[in-house]
Motif scaffolding. Sequence first.
Motif, mmCIF file in Angstrom:
data_model
loop_
_atom_site.group_PDB
_atom_site.id
_atom_site.type_symbol
_atom_site.label_atom_id
_atom_site.label_comp_id
_atom_site.label_asym_id
_atom_site.label_seq_id
_atom_site.Cartn_x
_atom_site.Cartn_y
_atom_site.Cartn_z
ATOM 1 N N LYS A 1 0.562 -1.170 -0.406
ATOM 2 C CA LYS A 1 -0.195 -0.256 0.067
ATOM 3 C C LYS A 1 0.966 1.293 0.375
ATOM 4 O O LYS A 1 1.827 1.437 0.322
ATOM 5 N N ASP A 2 0.544 2.428 0.066
ATOM 6 C CA ASP A 2 1.068 3.717 -0.387
ATOM 7 C C ASP A 2 1.689 3.924 0.880
ATOM 8 O O ASP A 2 2.868 4.652 0.822
ATOM 9 N N ASP A 3 0.501 3.367 2.010
ATOM 10 C CA ASP A 3 1.787 3.968 3.351
ATOM 11 C C ASP A 3 2.684 2.230 3.633
ATOM 12 O O ASP A 3 3.590 2.708 4.844
ATOM 13 N N ARG A 4 2.984 2.011 2.439
ATOM 14 C CA ARG A 4 4.220 1.158 2.671
ATOM 15 C C ARG A 4 3.953 -0.263 3.606
ATOM 16 O O ARG A 4 4.196 -1.295 3.852
ATOM 17 N N SER A 5 2.817 -0.812 4.472
ATOM 18 C CA SER A 5 2.152 -1.307 4.584
ATOM 19 C C SER A 5 2.053 -2.776 3.567
ATOM 20 O O SER A 5 1.717 -1.793 2.467
ATOM 21 N N SER A 6 1.624 -3.446 3.989
ATOM 22 C CA SER A 6 0.625 -4.838 3.379
ATOM 23 C C SER A 6 -0.126 -5.422 3.360
ATOM 24 O O SER A 6 -0.567 -5.952 4.844
ATOM 25 N N VAL A 7 -0.964 -5.995 2.422
ATOM 26 C CA VAL A 7 -1.722 -7.060 2.815
ATOM 27 C C VAL A 7 -1.638 -8.149 1.732
ATOM 28 O O VAL A 7 -1.103 -8.345 -0.020
ATOM 29 N N ASP A 8 -2.078 -9.482 1.880
ATOM 30 C CA ASP A 8 -1.687 -10.696 1.475
ATOM 31 C C ASP A 8 -2.622 -10.089 -0.183
ATOM 32 O O ASP A 8 -3.883 -9.594 -0.291
ATOM 33 N N LEU A 9 -1.961 -10.463 -1.322
ATOM 34 C CA LEU A 9 -2.621 -10.714 -2.601
ATOM 35 C C LEU A 9 -3.760 -11.902 -2.266
ATOM 36 O O LEU A 9 -4.178 -13.121 -1.782
ATOM 37 N N PRO A 10 -5.142 -11.596 -3.165
ATOM 38 C CA PRO A 10 -6.124 -12.492 -2.921
ATOM 39 C C PRO A 10 -6.165 -13.772 -3.192
ATOM 40 O O PRO A 10 -6.809 -14.782 -2.580
ATOM 41 N N LEU A 11 -5.175 -14.142 -4.506
ATOM 42 C CA LEU A 11 -4.013 -15.058 -4.657
ATOM 43 C C LEU A 11 -3.560 -15.978 -4.437
ATOM 44 O O LEU A 11 -2.680 -15.068 -4.160
ATOM 45 N N ASP A 12 -2.738 -16.753 -4.406
ATOM 46 C CA ASP A 12 -1.569 -16.970 -4.582
ATOM 47 C C ASP A 12 -0.855 -16.754 -5.921
ATOM 48 O O ASP A 12 -0.378 -18.352 -6.380
ATOM 49 N N SER A 13 -1.240 -15.742 -6.385
ATOM 50 C CA SER A 13 -0.817 -15.849 -8.243
ATOM 51 C C SER A 13 -0.785 -14.446 -8.088
ATOM 52 O O SER A 13 -1.314 -13.230 -8.003
ATOM 53 N N TYR A 14 -0.092 -13.925 -9.748
ATOM 54 C CA TYR A 14 -0.393 -12.637 -10.463
ATOM 55 C C TYR A 14 -0.422 -12.964 -11.820
ATOM 56 O O TYR A 14 0.426 -13.192 -11.979
ATOM 57 N N GLU A 15 -1.418 -12.229 -12.478
ATOM 58 C CA GLU A 15 -1.679 -12.278 -14.020
ATOM 59 C C GLU A 15 -0.692 -10.829 -14.731
ATOM 60 O O GLU A 15 -1.288 -9.905 -14.035
ATOM 61 N N LEU A 16 -0.136 -11.517 -16.024
ATOM 62 C CA LEU A 16 0.769 -10.548 -16.406
ATOM 63 C C LEU A 16 -0.608 -11.023 -17.826
ATOM 64 O O LEU A 16 -0.348 -12.217 -18.671
ATOM 65 N N PRO A 17 -0.258 -9.433 -18.691
ATOM 66 C CA PRO A 17 -1.801 -10.028 -19.650
ATOM 67 C C PRO A 17 -0.264 -10.354 -20.523
ATOM 68 O O PRO A 17 0.524 -9.359 -21.185
ATOM 69 N N LEU A 18 -1.584 -11.201 -22.415
ATOM 70 C CA LEU A 18 0.124 -10.820 -23.453
ATOM 71 C C LEU A 18 -1.308 -10.397 -24.129
ATOM 72 O O LEU A 18 -0.759 -10.412 -25.461
ATOM 73 N N HIS A 19 -2.133 -9.959 -24.014
ATOM 74 C CA HIS A 19 -3.045 -9.610 -25.419
ATOM 75 C C HIS A 19 -2.071 -7.602 -25.734
ATOM 76 O O HIS A 19 -2.349 -7.370 -24.730
ATOM 77 N N GLN A 20 -1.819 -7.347 -26.412
ATOM 78 C CA GLN A 20 -1.261 -6.227 -27.651
ATOM 79 C C GLN A 20 0.213 -5.967 -26.410
ATOM 80 O O GLN A 20 0.521 -4.807 -26.246
ATOM 81 N N LEU A 21 0.837 -7.198 -26.641
ATOM 82 C CA LEU A 21 2.097 -7.320 -25.776
ATOM 83 C C LEU A 21 2.905 -6.442 -26.665
ATOM 84 O O LEU A 21 2.749 -6.715 -27.818
ATOM 85 N N GLU A 22 3.564 -5.278 -26.236
ATOM 86 C CA GLU A 22 3.888 -3.990 -27.113
ATOM 87 C C GLU A 22 6.270 -4.564 -27.390
ATOM 88 O O GLU A 22 6.420 -4.434 -28.266
ATOM 89 N N SER A 23 6.590 -4.553 -25.916
ATOM 90 C CA SER A 23 7.544 -4.757 -26.092
ATOM 91 C C SER A 23 8.540 -5.475 -24.720
ATOM 92 O O SER A 23 7.169 -5.425 -23.763
ATOM 93 N N ILE A 24 8.894 -5.702 -24.573
ATOM 94 C CA ILE A 24 10.205 -6.686 -23.110
ATOM 95 C C ILE A 24 11.356 -6.307 -23.155
ATOM 96 O O ILE A 24 11.946 -6.434 -24.332
ATOM 97 N N GLU A 25 11.472 -5.791 -21.592
ATOM 98 C CA GLU A 25 13.154 -5.397 -22.121
ATOM 99 C C GLU A 25 13.395 -6.567 -20.946
ATOM 100 O O GLU A 25 12.921 -6.212 -19.420
#
Length: 115
Positions: free
Chosen positions: A72-96
């Motif tokens: 969070k903005d105040d540097r505190s944290s809460v667990d992700l709702p699921l044990d995962s994070y998703e990165l979209p692949l649609h309209q992928l423009e670049s990867i460095e």
Amino acid sequence: MSEMTNKSIEFLLKELNSWVGSEITIEKEELNDLDKNTIALSGVEIVRQLEDDDDYVDPYTIQLQGHGSVIKDDRSSVDLPLDSYELPLHQLESIEASAELLTIKTDRAKYTLKK
């Protein structure tokens, strides 16, 4: 998906799989909003999403698996709702990529992943 996109996705999967076992930070910049998350990366896979009439959910995502937190903005944290994070692949423009940094740009957002 185009051949270039397929090669980009293969490259991205290879890089992310080499990070399995690491604690990573994910920053997402979208429309002047910055979200920050951490995840103990335990696996990486491509996931097909359910059909979406509003075109808001990407048909395919890269799922980063592991226990994580939303910073969070105040540097505190809460667990992700699921044990995962998703990165979209649609309209992928670049990867460095470098040894400890990945930058992924889509038509909607910029993702910066750090080891």
